[in-house]
Design a protein around this motif. Structure first.
Motif, PDB file in Angstrom:
ATOM      1  N   SER A 267      22.480  66.694  -2.000  1.00 53.96           N
ATOM      2  CA  SER A 267      23.396  66.928  -0.889  1.00 53.96           C
ATOM      3  C   SER A 267      22.793  66.350   0.382  1.00 53.96           C
ATOM      4  N   ILE A 268      23.637  66.218   1.397  1.00 52.77           N
ATOM      5  CA  ILE A 268      23.181  65.753   2.703  1.00 52.77           C
ATOM      6  C   ILE A 268      23.725  66.689   3.773  1.00 52.77           C
ATOM      7  N   GLU A 269      23.044  66.679   4.925  1.00 51.77           N
ATOM      8  CA  GLU A 269      23.414  67.552   6.043  1.00 51.77           C
ATOM      9  C   GLU A 269      23.175  66.795   7.350  1.00 51.77           C
ATOM     10  N   PRO A 270      24.133  66.802   8.260  1.00 50.57           N
ATOM     11  CA  PRO A 270      23.923  66.146   9.555  1.00 50.57           C
ATOM     12  C   PRO A 270      22.788  66.826  10.324  1.00 50.57           C
ATOM     13  N   LYS A 271      22.013  66.017  11.035  1.00 55.71           N
ATOM     14  CA  LYS A 271      20.928  66.553  11.857  1.00 55.71           C
ATOM     15  C   LYS A 271      21.438  67.003  13.224  1.00 55.71           C
ATOM     16  N   GLN A 272      22.611  66.501  13.619  1.00 56.58           N
ATOM     17  CA  GLN A 272      23.245  66.892  14.871  1.00 56.58           C
ATOM     18  C   GLN A 272      24.753  66.737  14.701  1.00 56.58           C
TER      19      GLN A 272
END
Length: 77
Positions: free
Chosen positions: A22-27
């Motif tokens: 999975s991926i997640e935005p840093k901002q």
């Protein structure tokens, strides 16, 4: 407009075999009219404006900053 490495905008979470789970935005980021930020994890097959970001894990992203400081992805290299 600015050009960013994918990894500078998203955190990748890996499976035991080293593939991206999975991926997640840093901002706060907007793509295809959808705004998301840290805490929003998604996996392959989730599309924003018809774009599955998993297809572009190692690409550069063209980004503009809107008046609220949200990064708006406008292109992919």
């Amino acid at each position: 407009m600015a050009r960013f490495k994918f990894d500078s905008l998203f955190t990748k979470y890996l499976n035991n075999d080293g593939t991206v789970a999975s991926i997640e935005p840093k901002q706060r980021i907007r793509i295809g009219g959808v705004t998301m930020g840290p805490g929003v994890k998604f996996s392959q097959g989730v599309a924003f404006g018809g774009i599955d970001l998993f297809q572009f894990l190692d690409k550069d992203l063209e980004v503009q900053v809107d008046s609220q400081g949200i990064l708006v992805i406008t292109g992919i290299y």
